[in-house]
Design a protein around this motif. Structure first.
Motif: not given
Lengths: 147, 194
Positions: A9-11, A134
Motif C-alpha cells: 500500500f505504498n502506491g 508512499y
C-alpha cells in the motif's frame, strides 16, 4: 526489465500506471497464475504484479535452491520476450515482505527467504530498479544489467 | 538550514522501530522554534494502557522538560481536531505518531471494521492533522514503517495496513518535506534541501 518494489500500500501500482501507458497487465493479486511462457503476448509492455505471491507458490513445491533456479528460468523467458522486439519492456512489481519480525511459521520463513533471493536476483538482472515510498519513486539502479 | 521564508510548514517523517525518527523530529522542531521564535508544542497521542507505556510516556515528558528549550504539551488521543482552539499561529507542533493515533481511532469504539467506519477513521485523522497544521506555524508528523512484511492471510492486519498506507500516501502528498529515517540517518524523500 524494470523492477518496482516497496512496502504494501505504498502506491506501486498507481506509480506504474502513471509512468507507463499501453500495458498488458498480469496480477497475482487478481489470482492470475504465474505466466512463465509469455511468447504469445503481443504489444511492447508487459506488467507482472505481485511476484512475491508467485514465489510463495514455489516454496510449496521446491526447496530454497530450487526456488531460486525456477525463478531465474522465469527471468530468462521474460528477458527473451523483451529481446525479441526492440522497444519491448517488462515491468515487474513486487511487494517487499522482508523487513518484519521473523515469522513464527516455518512456511512463512521459507517464503520470506525465497522472496528475498528472488528480489535480489531480479534486481541484479534488471536494467532499472525503483522503490516506491508512499507514491514517491526512488531509483536505486539505472543503466544496465550487472555482469 | 533554511531561512525564515523558505521554512517548510508541513513535514512528514517515518522510520522503523528505534530508527531515531523521534529524536530527529524533536531536534528539527527545536531548530525551527529557535530560528522562527516559535512555540515548541508536543502533541501527545499516547494513552497509557499499561505500566511500560506509562514509564515510556514519563521518560519522554522528562526529556522534553529538561530540554534546552521548554516544550508545551497538548494531549489528545482521538479526534485531534478538537484541540484546534489550543493551537496558536506561532506553534511548532510535533505529533508522534500516526500509528498510535490510528490505533486509538480504530479501537476507541466497538465498531465493526466496515468500509464506512474505515473511511470515517481515515477522514478523522487526515482532517484532524490538516486542521492542526493550518492553525500552526509548522507541523511535524512522525509515523512508523510497518508495511514491509507479509500482510496477507490476516484480514485485520491487511485492513490496518491498507488504511495506514493510504494515510501515509496522503500525508506525503501534502508534505513540503518527507523523510525516511534509516538507522538514525535521515533520507530526504521529498522536497529540496536548500
Amino acid at each position: 526489465m524494470h523492477f518496482v518494489t516497496g512496502g504494501a500500500f505504498n502506491g506501486k501500482r498507481a506509480w506504474v500506471k502513471q509512468t507507463y501507458k499501453g500495458y498488458h497487465w498480469i496480477s497475482a493479486y487478481e489470482n492470475a497464475s504465474l505466466p512463465i511462457d509469455v511468447s504469445t503476448i503481443e504489444g511492447n509492455l508487459l506488467v507482472l504484479e505481485g511476484i512475491e505471491l508467485w514465489v510463495k507458490e514455489f516454496t510449496n513445491k521446491y526447496n530454497l535452491n530450487e526456488c531460486r533456479n525456477v525463478w531465474n528460468r522465469c527471468l530468462d523467458q521474460w528477458q527473451s520476450w523483451e529481446k525479441e522486439k526492440p522497444g519491448r519492456i517488462i515491468v515487474i512489481i513486487g511487494t517487499d515482505i522482508t523487513k518484519g519480525i521473523v515469522p513464527v511459521e516455518k512456511e512463512n520463513r521459507r517464503w520470506r527467504d525465497a522472496a528475498g533471493w528472488a528480489f535480489q536476483d531480479l534486481a541484479a538482472r534488471a536494467e532499472k530498479v525503483d522503490i516506491i515510498w508512499y507514491g514517491i519513486n526512488h531509483t536505486i539502479k539505472a543503466g544496465g544489467e550487472e555482469e | 538550514m533554511k531561512s525564515l521564508l523558505t521554512n517548510p510548514s508541513f513535514i512528514f517523517i517515518t522510520g522503523g522501530v528505534r530508527s531515531g525518527k523521534s529524536s530527529f523530529a524533536e531536534r528539527m522542531a527545536e531548530k525551527m522554534a529557535q530560528e522562527t521564535g516559535g512555540v515548541l508544542t508536543y502533541f501527545a497521542t499516547g494513552v497509557s494502557t499499561d505500566h511500560e507505556m506509562a514509564i515510556r510516556i514519563e521518560k519522554h515528558q522528562r526529556d522534553r522538560q529538561t530540554a534546552k528549550q521548554p516544550w508545551r504539551t497538548i494531549e489528545h488521543s482521538t479526534r485531534i481536531e478538537t484541540a484546534a482552539p489550543q493551537i496558536g499561529s506561532n506553534d511548532i507542533i510535533l505529533l508522534d505518531c500516526v500509528t498510535t493515533l490510528l490505533n486509538n481511532e480504530l479501537f476507541s469504539e466497538q465498531d465493526v471494521w466496515d468500509e464506512k467506519f474505515l473511511k470515517k477513521v481515515k477522514r478523522t485523522i487526515l482532517t484532524g492533522i490538516h486542521c492542526i497544521k493550518s492553525r500552526a506555524k509548522a507541523m511535524i508528523v512522525v509515523s512508523n514503517e510497518v508495511l514491509n512484511e507479509p500482510i496477507f492471510g490476516n484480514e485485520l492486519v491487511f485492513t490496518y495496513a491498507r488504511l495506514l498506507g493510504q494515510i501515509h500516501q496522503h500525508l506525503v502528498k501534502e508534505a513540503d518535506h518527507a523523510y525516511l529515517i534509516e538507522a538514525g540517518i535521515p533520507i530526504l524523500m521529498k522536497g529540496a534541501e536548500k
